[in-house]
Design an enzyme around this catalytic site. Structure first.
Site: not given
Length: 303
Positions: A60, A64-65, A141, A211
């Protein structure tokens, strides 16, 4: 099939954990799932070879991804990697990454392809080869988010060498034996397949679920997988935060793994509030009777 954790922290930076990133090695082919900052350095530390990485899956559009991806691809370009790289991601992620990559990298010695994921599709096939499939499913999420299932294809039966030699099975018939066929001798004698082969190695499967809130729809999407990596951002003390920010507690992760019928649960995506994740594992163990693993950078897991 081996999993190497390169990052298992949540969004807020921490001195204990790096942002989300992991690599699955299946038969020498490498598959990266999410690419937080610092991913390429962790690859070097863990001797994960850039040249064998051809498929990257981004769950997504949260930094942080995926913010480690421009740097990683830039380094791969400097190393003159030859074969193409496919980034499997949502349309908006592809649009933004495409712009960033044009500025940061420009031309590369390898092609970069984007395979667009439908975030609402359950079971969308993203990758397939002779022994493995990778498919996506929805997570729940604050933004559109996808999880991924890596499934080995069922392998053939194992040849019993001495038995096959005794019955004079020709070499060209071995694949037939692996497929379960009986062997018919020139004189018409039928030798049952069970006398010439042994049970195949069970096919393994791995689900990546982060997430996400703990949602029974996730359990339904991954039902029957052997190993589950699930968002475990908080312990019981963080239950209100989990609901507010679209994450799960370790106990909730255990409930999903239990409902899915998994054998192993890997806890990850940890909040920086914890100095140790042992309490999270203890809370999960109160629900999930199977094997529980606490993710950590550099940890390799034989799936």
């Amino acid at each position: 099939m081996k999993l190497t954790i390169l990052g298992c922290g949540s969004a807020t930076p921490s001195l204990r954990h790096l942002p989300s990133c992991q690599v699955i090695d299946h038969g020498g082919k490498l598959f990266m799932v999410d690419c937080g900052e610092g991913a390429q350095l962790e690859m070097m530390r863990n001797r994960v070879r850039f040249g064998k990485l051809n498929n990257i899956f981004i769950s997504h559009l949260h930094g942080d991804h995926f913010l480690g991806l421009p740097g990683l691809l830039s380094t791969m370009a400097l190393h003159e990697k030859g074969s193409a790289v496919t980034v499997h991601c949502h349309r908006r992620v592809a649009d933004i990454l495409g712009q960033i990559l044009r500025v940061v990298i420009g031309n590369t010695p390898f092609d970069i392809h984007f395979n667009i994921i439908d975030p609402k599709a359950d079971g969308q096939l993203l990758y397939e080869d002779s022994s493995l499939t990778v498919s996506s499913f929805p997570l729940y999420h604050r933004v559109e988010c996808s999880g991924f299932i890596f499934r080995e294809k069922q392998r053939g039966r194992h040849i019993d060498g001495p038995a096959a030699k005794f019955h004079c099975v020709p070499h060209y018939f071995m694949n037939n034996l692996r497929a379960g066929e009986d062997f018919v001798k020139p004189d018409g004698t039928v030798v049952a397949n069970a006398l010439l082969t042994k049970e195949p190695t069970p096919a393994r499967s791995y689900a990546y679920c982060t997430d996400t809130i703990a949602d029974r729809r996730v359990a339904a999407s991954i039902r029957g997988v052997n190993t589950v990596f699930h968002d475990s951002t908080y312990g019981d003390d963080g239950l209100p935060n989990a609901a507010a920010y679209g994450h799960s507690t370790a106990r909730q992760a255990a409930e999903i793994a239990l409902e899915a019928g998994a054998e192993t649960l890997i806890l990850g995506h940890f909040s920086k509030r914890y100095d140790s994740e042992l309490q999270l594992a203890e809370q999960a163990a109160e629900v999930f009777p199977g094997r529980i693993i606490i993710a950590n950078e550099g940890l390799s897991i034989d799936l």
